[in-house]
Motif scaffolding. Structure first.
Motif, short mmCIF file in Angstrom:
data_model
loop_
_atom_site.label_atom_id
_atom_site.label_comp_id
_atom_site.label_asym_id
_atom_site.label_seq_id
_atom_site.Cartn_x
_atom_site.Cartn_y
_atom_site.Cartn_z
N TYR A 154 17.46 -4.57 -24.13
CA TYR A 154 17.64 -3.49 -23.75
C TYR A 154 19.14 -4.00 -23.26
O TYR A 154 19.20 -5.01 -23.07
CB TYR A 154 16.21 -4.18 -22.60
N VAL A 156 21.96 -3.37 -20.30
CA VAL A 156 22.14 -2.72 -18.38
C VAL A 156 23.30 -3.83 -18.37
O VAL A 156 24.07 -4.37 -18.77
CB VAL A 156 21.29 -3.63 -17.80
N LEU A 171 23.18 -1.52 -10.62
CA LEU A 171 22.48 -2.22 -12.71
C LEU A 171 22.95 -0.43 -12.37
O LEU A 171 21.98 0.58 -11.96
CB LEU A 171 21.12 -2.68 -12.31
N ARG A 172 23.14 -0.34 -13.67
CA ARG A 172 23.32 0.98 -14.37
C ARG A 172 22.97 1.50 -16.27
O ARG A 172 23.74 0.25 -16.36
CB ARG A 172 24.18 1.93 -13.75
N GLN A 174 21.21 2.08 -17.93
CA GLN A 174 20.55 1.28 -18.99
C GLN A 174 20.26 1.93 -20.31
O GLN A 174 20.06 3.19 -20.45
CB GLN A 174 19.27 1.11 -18.03
N SER A 176 17.75 1.47 -24.52
CA SER A 176 16.25 1.10 -24.89
C SER A 176 15.72 1.17 -25.56
O SER A 176 15.40 2.51 -25.81
CB SER A 176 15.68 -0.03 -23.95
N VAL A 183 10.54 0.39 -20.10
CA VAL A 183 11.59 0.36 -19.52
C VAL A 183 11.79 0.58 -18.36
O VAL A 183 12.46 0.74 -17.64
CB VAL A 183 12.97 1.89 -20.45
N ARG A 184 10.87 1.41 -17.63
CA ARG A 184 10.91 1.98 -16.46
C ARG A 184 10.26 0.57 -15.29
O ARG A 184 10.65 0.39 -14.43
CB ARG A 184 9.86 3.10 -16.28
N ASN A 187 13.71 -1.60 -15.23
CA ASN A 187 14.80 -0.95 -14.42
C ASN A 187 14.62 -0.50 -13.53
O ASN A 187 15.34 -1.32 -12.43
CB ASN A 187 14.88 0.99 -14.85
N SER A 190 13.98 -5.22 -11.28
CA SER A 190 15.59 -5.41 -12.02
C SER A 190 16.34 -5.15 -10.29
O SER A 190 16.76 -5.63 -9.89
CB SER A 190 15.71 -5.51 -13.35
N LYS A 191 16.33 -3.65 -10.06
CA LYS A 191 16.96 -3.17 -9.12
C LYS A 191 16.57 -4.11 -7.82
O LYS A 191 16.74 -4.13 -6.46
CB LYS A 191 16.70 -1.31 -8.93
N CYS A 225 16.07 -9.17 -16.65
CA CYS A 225 15.61 -8.68 -17.80
C CYS A 225 16.17 -9.01 -19.09
O CYS A 225 15.35 -8.47 -20.39
CB CYS A 225 17.07 -7.40 -17.17
#
Length: 364
Positions: A154, A156, A171-172, A174, A176, A183-184, A187, A190-191, A225
């Motif tokens: 993964y 990021v 965070l951008r 991403q 994987s 993955v969703r 993402n 973490s945000k 992550c």
């Protein structure tokens, strides 16, 4: 006029013109004090300069750095670099030179503001014993994490804004080879962790709101992550007890109706879809609905540990020992079935099975 008095006069005249983003606070023969980036409180640093005996012939200028933003580790290391730099100017004026050096260093290394977090992340990677990597890009003010677990990766990028830590990292980028559902999750969670670092909860007392202060978000969001990616490939389905993810990413089931399609329920545990269907559709059917049968609470069922708080202190934290079952009600967007409906479906299935057995007996 002495050498020091002459240097102080020249410093007063040239400092703010030749060294950008500086402001003189004190300028005398006993002490020079200058703020770097005074217009940016989240990047400011104070440089204090004193003239020792035998300056500048055999002793360089004395430097002391102060800041509420930068870590003590950075201040110590930068002071050492300045001392080494000043030795090249023995016998010459040094105040303007060392100030310009300090200002240029902060400009060229914007990630200095999160040096301590970067060190913590590197320690986390080393502790985890994985091949994960952390890449710094000073020019873009970004930190790239490549988290690895088994054959899964993964990637990021966390961009550190100028107003950090008052504003969270962005965070951008991403990427994987994990299943889309994971993955969703990575993402989104973490945000959310980064957001919670700088935004107070909606429901908060006036007193708590007045005391709320933003905290640093880089290490907290990237640590999540890192740890989640590292553990995914070892997680086991609570029903069949085999690893949920296949060993090779290319073997991931993408058909959302297949038995080995991966589902993540609200408590955080991963299931094979076929196992989850079977568990939810068979008795017993408790009145409040079925509970997750996993052997323990999922470590990432909430963000408490990544917000600098232990799970034992949160309202949603588990109060059961590690060897107890998860016990959280099984819920998922695709499996919203009431107990009454589940019982009716089971009864209908059993009736059909009995009818089929009767037909087989009759034909024999």
């Amino acid at each position: 006029m002495s050498f020091i008095d002459q240097e102080v006069t020249e410093f007063r005249a040239k400092c703010e013109k030749q060294v950008p983003h500086t402001k003189i606070i004190i300028c005398s023969s006993s002490l020079i004090r200058v703020d770097i980036y005074p217009e940016r409180p989240n990047r400011s640093m104070t440089v204090c300069l004193r003239f020792p005996e035998n300056y500048p012939q055999s002793t360089q200028i004395l430097v002391e750095l102060k800041s509420r933003v930068y870590s003590d580790i950075l201040l110590t290391e930068l002071t050492r670099l300045i001392d080494d730099y000043a030795r090249d100017f023995l016998g010459k004026p040094q105040a303007l030179q060392v100030l310009a050096f300090a200002q240029q260093y902060l400009t060229d290394n914007p990630l200095c503001v999160c040096l301590e977090e970067i060190k913590q992340l590197r320690a986390d990677i080393k502790t985890g014993g994985t091949e994960s990597q952390l890449k710094l890009k000073q020019k873009n003010r970004s930190v790239e994490l490549v988290a690895k677990g088994g054959r899964y990766t993964y990637r990021v990028t966390a961009v550190v804004p100028d107003s950090y830590p008052m504003q969270s990292v962005e965070l951008r980028g991403q990427e994987s080879n994990l299943p889309a559902v994971l993955v969703r999750y990575l993402n989104g969670q973490s945000k959310e962790i980064a957001r919670q670092c700088v935004e107070p909860p909606i429901r908060m007392s006036k007193e708590a709101l007045a005391n709320f202060r933003p905290v640093r978000s880089l290490q907290r969001s990237l640590k999540f992550c890192l740890e989640a990616t590292r553990d995914f490939h070892t997680e086991r389905c609570p029903i069949c007890d085999s690893t949920v993810l296949p060993e090779y990413p290319e073997d991931i089931e993408t058909d959302d109706s297949a038995d080995f399609f991966i589902e993540r329920v609200y408590c955080g545990h991963l299931f094979h879809q076929g196992c989850l269907k079977k568990y939810l559709s068979e008795p017993p059917f408790p009145k409040g609905g079925k509970l997750c049968p996993a052997q323990r609470r999922h470590p990432r069922s909430d963000a408490q540990t990544y917000m600098g708080r232990s799970q034992g202190g949160g309202a949603t934290a588990s109060k059961t020992p590690d060897d107890a079952v998860c016990g959280i009600k099984l819920a998922h967007d695709r499996w919203v079935v009431s107990v009454k409906t589940a019982e009716a479906r089971w009864a209908q299935k059993q009736a059909r099975q009995r009818e089929l057995e009767e037909v087989v007996d009759f034909l024999q």
